[in-house]
Design a protein around this motif. Structure first.
Motif, PDB file in Angstrom:
ATOM      1  N   TRP A  70      12.818   3.029   0.824  1.00 49.78           N
ATOM      2  CA  TRP A  70      11.123   2.953   1.366  1.00 49.78           C
ATOM      3  C   TRP A  70      10.863   4.370   2.314  1.00 49.78           C
ATOM      4  O   TRP A  70      11.724   5.037   2.736  1.00 49.78           O
ATOM      5  CB  TRP A  70      11.530   1.947   2.728  1.00 49.78           C
ATOM      6  N   LEU A 120       8.178   6.208   4.409  1.00 49.52           N
ATOM      7  CA  LEU A 120       7.245   6.613   5.490  1.00 49.52           C
ATOM      8  C   LEU A 120       6.432   7.515   5.476  1.00 49.52           C
ATOM      9  O   LEU A 120       7.157   8.545   5.758  1.00 49.52           O
ATOM     10  CB  LEU A 120       7.464   5.855   6.571  1.00 49.52           C
ATOM     11  N   MET A 175      -0.869   6.915   7.178  1.00 47.35           N
ATOM     12  CA  MET A 175       0.370   6.856   6.793  1.00 47.35           C
ATOM     13  C   MET A 175      -0.021   6.462   4.979  1.00 47.35           C
ATOM     14  O   MET A 175      -0.733   5.856   5.102  1.00 47.35           O
ATOM     15  CB  MET A 175       0.948   5.482   7.189  1.00 47.35           C
ATOM     16  N   LEU A 207       3.065   4.938   2.409  1.00 45.80           N
ATOM     17  CA  LEU A 207       4.331   5.013   2.274  1.00 45.80           C
ATOM     18  C   LEU A 207       5.291   3.977   0.753  1.00 45.80           C
ATOM     19  O   LEU A 207       3.373   4.274  -0.021  1.00 45.80           O
ATOM     20  CB  LEU A 207       4.131   2.769   2.800  1.00 45.80           C
ATOM     21  N   VAL A 259       0.867   1.252   2.204  1.00 50.09           N
ATOM     22  CA  VAL A 259       0.910   0.742   3.199  1.00 50.09           C
ATOM     23  C   VAL A 259      -0.250  -0.531   3.648  1.00 50.09           C
ATOM     24  O   VAL A 259       0.253  -0.774   4.834  1.00 50.09           O
ATOM     25  CB  VAL A 259       0.810   2.292   4.050  1.00 50.09           C
ATOM     26  N   ALA A 316       5.770  -1.049   7.211  1.00 50.93           N
ATOM     27  CA  ALA A 316       5.198   0.203   7.317  1.00 50.93           C
ATOM     28  C   ALA A 316       5.063   0.453   9.609  1.00 50.93           C
ATOM     29  O   ALA A 316       5.756   1.477   9.698  1.00 50.93           O
ATOM     30  CB  ALA A 316       3.766   0.719   6.585  1.00 50.93           C
ATOM     31  N   ASN A 353       7.675   2.796  11.102  1.00 50.74           N
ATOM     32  CA  ASN A 353       6.884   4.250  12.765  1.00 50.74           C
ATOM     33  C   ASN A 353       7.660   4.642  13.276  1.00 50.74           C
ATOM     34  O   ASN A 353       8.225   4.662  13.872  1.00 50.74           O
ATOM     35  CB  ASN A 353       5.765   3.910  12.298  1.00 50.74           C
TER      36      ASN A 353
END
Length: 474
Positions: A411, A413, A422, A424, A438, A445, A449
């Protein structure tokens, strides 16, 4: 604004004449030599061992076959100065505040929604560099090529400086060079050849003192612009069939010249009988310029925090210490060089200076997973566009707008500060970062974050929040 929430040497090695080096009685006979080759702006896909049919890098390919090849290696930053500062200091960008070259106010003010964080352009002398730590362990240290972190690398633990200053690129790749830190050679001498010749002289001199360990930092200026190469090689690449985005004859010629010189270095180590106990590291400071060479399947290129701007070719070869022909898929960073070099040299960490990387020794030798939470990147400034089509950015005016990135496993971000949006991506399924997930995986996410915010607070990172009064809404 602060984010609140979110060798023993009797004397130094000195350059006595242009090509003459003196060596003093060493401290240890067992420590490995270290040769760090850092190419400038070489992309992930600009070497033939990665599958390229256009670029020819037979010597780098051989290095990969006989060393350890990393499939998921990342530069600490997406452009020259910050990436080099991170590698030399072992610290991520918030700790030294070098984010770009020159001003952080890149591009037109009317297109910048936020006032970017002020950029630092010199690595502070208070930072204990790789060179200083290795020097304290009995190493002779030399920097040959692009420095870019101040006027002289000798202020940061290097005994020898050839060609390094604050300049980010050469005025010419052919002599006369107009470089105060490098005497001109014969007219038409090629800079990459010259720096390699200087490095070979240094290696031979060090090898003559067989117990003298050395750290040679060889940050080539190539393949950074201006694009200049030897006519014979340019003609060769003009006759080669390219593919979409990989067909620049001058750039191809520069890459092959660089590879030829890597071959000269490896041959020198063999001839001197020191290959077995020399760690050779081959890396690039950031991604290739997408407008010159496409990094597909990775998105974008230099200056972007999409994969094309930060994914790099990385090879490590140390015959007496590391296995041969090993391939590692675990994610690693240029930040890991500092602790790795300290580990193989037997140097204790400096408890007063935080290092953001981890040693790769046990990963390489014992397949141990790295004890790392994630990879983090912070770029609280702007970097103007080169070509909106090849930049593949969110904003056609910039390659990068203020933001931060976290990568954990598959992953990745992206967080953007202009609009708090954002992105993702799952890098395993989508290396081109084309499908923003996202909204599909909001919990992923949110968790990433949270990790990113915690890291920003931990590093006391500066985040831009002040609106730019000159901004004109698009």
């Amino acid at each position: 604004m602060q984010l609140k929430t979110f060798v023993v040497l009797a004397s130094l090695l000195v350059l006595t004449t242009f090509k003459s080096y003196s060596a003093i009685k060493p401290k240890s006979a067992s420590k490995p030599n270290i040769l760090l080759i850092l190419v400038d702006d070489l992309g992930w896909q600009d070497v033939s061992y990665r599958g390229s049919n256009y670029f020819e890098t037979k010597h780098i390919d051989r290095l990969a076959e006989t060393g350890v090849m990393f499939n998921n290696a990342y530069a600490p930053a997406a452009n020259c100065a910050p990436s080099r500062a991170c590698i030399i200091s072992g610290q991520n960008t918030p700790r030294h505040s070098i984010y770009t070259v020159g001003s952080s106010e890149r591009g037109k003010s009317i297109n910048r929604k936020l006032i970017p964080v002020v950029n630092n352009t010199v690595l502070a002398d208070s930072v204990v560099t790789i060179a200083e730590k290795l020097k304290s362990a009995g190493y002779t240290t030399a920097s040959m090529g692009k420095w870019h972190l101040g006027e002289d690398p000798c202020s940061q633990g290097f005994d020898v400086n050839i060609g390094g200053s604050h300049a980010g690129h050469p005025k010419s790749y052919f002599s006369p060079y107009k470089n105060a830190a490098l005497k001109d050679g014969p007219d038409g001498e090629y800079l990459t050849d010259r720096l390699t010749s200087e490095a070979i002289d240094f290696i031979k001199s060090s090898a003559a003192e067989s117990e003298q360990p050395f750290f040679l930092y060889l940050p080539y200026y190539t393949v950074h612009t201006p694009l200049q190469a030897k006519d014979k090689l340019i003609k060769k690449y003009e006759q080669k069939p390219g593919c979409k985005g990989r067909n620049h004859a001058v750039y191809g010629a520069m890459v092959e010249s660089m590879d030829d010189n890597v071959g000269r270095l490896l041959a020198c180590l063999d001839d001197c009988g020191i290959s077995e106990n020399t760690l050779v590291v081959f890396f690039s400071d950031n991604g290739g310029i997408a407008n010159i060479s496409s990094q597909y399947p990775a998105r974008a290129g230099k200056g972007s925090y999409y994969e094309g701007g930060i994914r790099e070719p990385l090879i490590m070869r140390w015959p007496s210490g590391f296995p041969s022909g090993k391939v590692i898929d675990q994610q690693v960073s240029g930040l890991d060089f500092y602790p790795t070099f300290m580990a193989i040299a037997g140097v204790k960490p400096d408890t007063k200076q935080i290092l953001d990387g981890v040693s790769l020794v046990k990963l390489i030798t014992k397949n141990k997973r790295l004890k790392r939470k994630a990879l983090f990147f912070h770029f609280p400034i702007y970097l103007q566009a080169i070509n909106p089509e090849t930049d593949q950015a969110r904003d056609p005016h910039f390659r990068t707008t203020p933001g931060s990135v976290v990568i954990k496993g598959d992953w990745k971000l992206h967080v953007y500060y202009e609009d708090n949006e954002m992105e993702l991506y799952n890098l395993k399924d989508d290396p081109g970062e084309s499908t923003n997930l996202v909204n599909t995986y909001p919990e992923v996410a949110k968790a990433l974050n949270k990790q990113l915010v915690d890291w920003l607070n931990e590093t006391d990172a500066h985040v831009p929040t002040i609106h730019n009064p000159e901004y004109q809404k698009k």
